[in-house]
Design an enzyme around this catalytic site. Structure first.
Site, mmCIF file in Angstrom:
data_model
loop_
_atom_site.group_PDB
_atom_site.id
_atom_site.type_symbol
_atom_site.label_atom_id
_atom_site.label_comp_id
_atom_site.label_asym_id
_atom_site.label_seq_id
_atom_site.Cartn_x
_atom_site.Cartn_y
_atom_site.Cartn_z
ATOM 1 C CG ASN A 217 10.954 -2.473 -2.265
ATOM 2 O OD1 ASN A 217 12.172 -2.485 -2.122
ATOM 3 N ND2 ASN A 217 10.170 -1.685 -1.549
ATOM 4 C CG HIS B 90 0.119 -2.290 -10.166
ATOM 5 N ND1 HIS B 90 -1.115 -2.359 -10.783
ATOM 6 C CD2 HIS B 90 0.815 -1.326 -10.840
ATOM 7 C CE1 HIS B 90 -1.170 -1.478 -11.781
ATOM 8 N NE2 HIS B 90 -0.003 -0.837 -11.827
ATOM 9 C CG HIS C 59 5.051 0.171 -6.554
ATOM 10 N ND1 HIS C 59 4.608 -1.138 -6.517
ATOM 11 C CD2 HIS C 59 5.687 0.381 -5.367
ATOM 12 C CE1 HIS C 59 4.967 -1.686 -5.372
ATOM 13 N NE2 HIS C 59 5.632 -0.798 -4.661
ATOM 14 C CB CYS D 115 -5.596 -2.162 -11.151
ATOM 15 S SG CYS D 115 -4.350 -3.105 -12.035
ATOM 16 C CB CYS E 260 -4.477 -4.972 -8.765
ATOM 17 S SG CYS E 260 -3.043 -3.917 -8.545
ATOM 18 C CG HIS F 174 8.837 3.148 -3.287
ATOM 19 N ND1 HIS F 174 8.052 3.212 -2.150
ATOM 20 C CD2 HIS F 174 8.747 1.866 -3.720
ATOM 21 C CE1 HIS F 174 7.520 2.021 -1.916
ATOM 22 N NE2 HIS F 174 7.931 1.188 -2.840
ATOM 23 C CG ASP G 250 3.859 5.049 0.327
ATOM 24 O OD1 ASP G 250 4.394 4.194 -0.417
ATOM 25 O OD2 ASP G 250 3.330 4.767 1.425
ATOM 26 C CG HIS H 133 -1.828 -5.936 -12.790
ATOM 27 N ND1 HIS H 133 -1.831 -5.427 -11.518
ATOM 28 C CD2 HIS H 133 -1.321 -7.193 -12.681
ATOM 29 C CE1 HIS H 133 -1.366 -6.330 -10.679
ATOM 30 N NE2 HIS H 133 -1.045 -7.406 -11.350
HETATM 31 P P1 AMP Z 1 6.280 -1.956 -1.792
HETATM 32 O O1 AMP Z 1 6.534 -2.503 -0.427
HETATM 33 O O2 AMP Z 1 7.495 -1.556 -2.527
HETATM 34 O O3 AMP Z 1 5.382 -2.895 -2.573
HETATM 35 O O4 AMP Z 1 5.497 -0.587 -1.582
HETATM 36 C C1 AMP Z 1 4.107 -0.472 -1.520
HETATM 37 C C2 AMP Z 1 3.820 0.899 -0.991
HETATM 38 O O5 AMP Z 1 2.478 1.208 -1.289
HETATM 39 C C3 AMP Z 1 3.998 1.060 0.519
HETATM 40 O O6 AMP Z 1 4.947 2.089 0.770
HETATM 41 C C4 AMP Z 1 2.602 1.441 0.994
HETATM 42 O O7 AMP Z 1 2.631 2.392 2.034
HETATM 43 C C5 AMP Z 1 1.957 2.007 -0.263
HETATM 44 N N1 AMP Z 1 0.510 1.883 -0.369
HETATM 45 C C6 AMP Z 1 -0.233 0.764 -0.255
HETATM 46 N N2 AMP Z 1 -1.531 1.032 -0.466
HETATM 47 C C7 AMP Z 1 -1.617 2.358 -0.741
HETATM 48 C C8 AMP Z 1 -2.685 3.254 -1.051
HETATM 49 N N3 AMP Z 1 -3.950 2.834 -1.128
HETATM 50 N N4 AMP Z 1 -2.390 4.565 -1.250
HETATM 51 C C9 AMP Z 1 -1.106 5.010 -1.167
HETATM 52 N N5 AMP Z 1 -0.058 4.210 -0.892
HETATM 53 C C10 AMP Z 1 -0.305 2.906 -0.676
#
Ligand code: AMP
Length: 129
Positions: free
Chosen positions: A86, A97, A99, A9, A6, A101, A32, A48
């Site tokens: 989401n 995972h 999260h 993670c 992940c 926003h 982000d 996780h």
């Molecule tokens: P979601 O669509 O709600 O799952 O959001 C996932 C978010 O993670 C998206 O806004 C991506 O731009 C962000 N994201 C994915 N990988 C990374 C990363 N390595 N560093 C920072 N943000 C990330």
């Protein structure tokens, strides 16, 4: 538990570099990589869980939401902010995972019912009845 495959993670374990905004033993907040707003920070538990519905312990939920206040203060979001979680396929969750926003740094319209939902102009195309 940590999922070795992940990406979040790995961020929580500092195996992948990222712009850390706030961190404690339980959570890490980082910017982000594709910001939708001047402030777009993600808060994750270090353990996780696929999403908020994945039996996240109440204590962990509390740690994540307590971190919202920290992030808002660090980012100077005195005028407000939006939280977005989401969850699963219907919500277009892209990283499995849990999260949160934190979006802010400017005014945001409310989600527009012309863009999605049964009143969307392309509702049939989006699969709504
Ligand atoms: P979601 O669509 O709600 O799952 O959001 C996932 C978010 O993670 C998206 O806004 C991506 O731009 C962000 N994201 C994915 N990988 C990374 C990363 N390595 N560093 C920072 N943000 C990330």
């Amino acid at each position: 538990m940590i999922d070795k495959d992940c990406i979040f993670c790995k961020i929580g374990a500092h195996e992948i570099g990222t712009k850390v905004v706030y961190e404690n033993d339980y959570v890490i907040a980082f910017d982000d990589m594709e910001p939708l707003m001047p402030v777009h920070t993600l808060i994750i538990p270090k353990e996780h869980y696929a999403n908020v519905g994945d039996n996240v312990p109440e204590e962990t939920l509390g740690k994540v939401f307590a971190a919202v206040r920290e992030v808002a203060a660090i980012k100077g979001l005195d005028n407000g902010y939006r939280l977005l979680i989401n969850t699963g396929e219907d919500a277009s969750q892209s990283v499995p995972h849990f999260h949160v926003h934190v979006l802010g740094g400017g005014w945001m319209p409310r989600p527009n019912d012309q863009d999605w939902g049964p009143n969307a102009t392309n509702a049939a195309e989006l699969g709504y009845k």
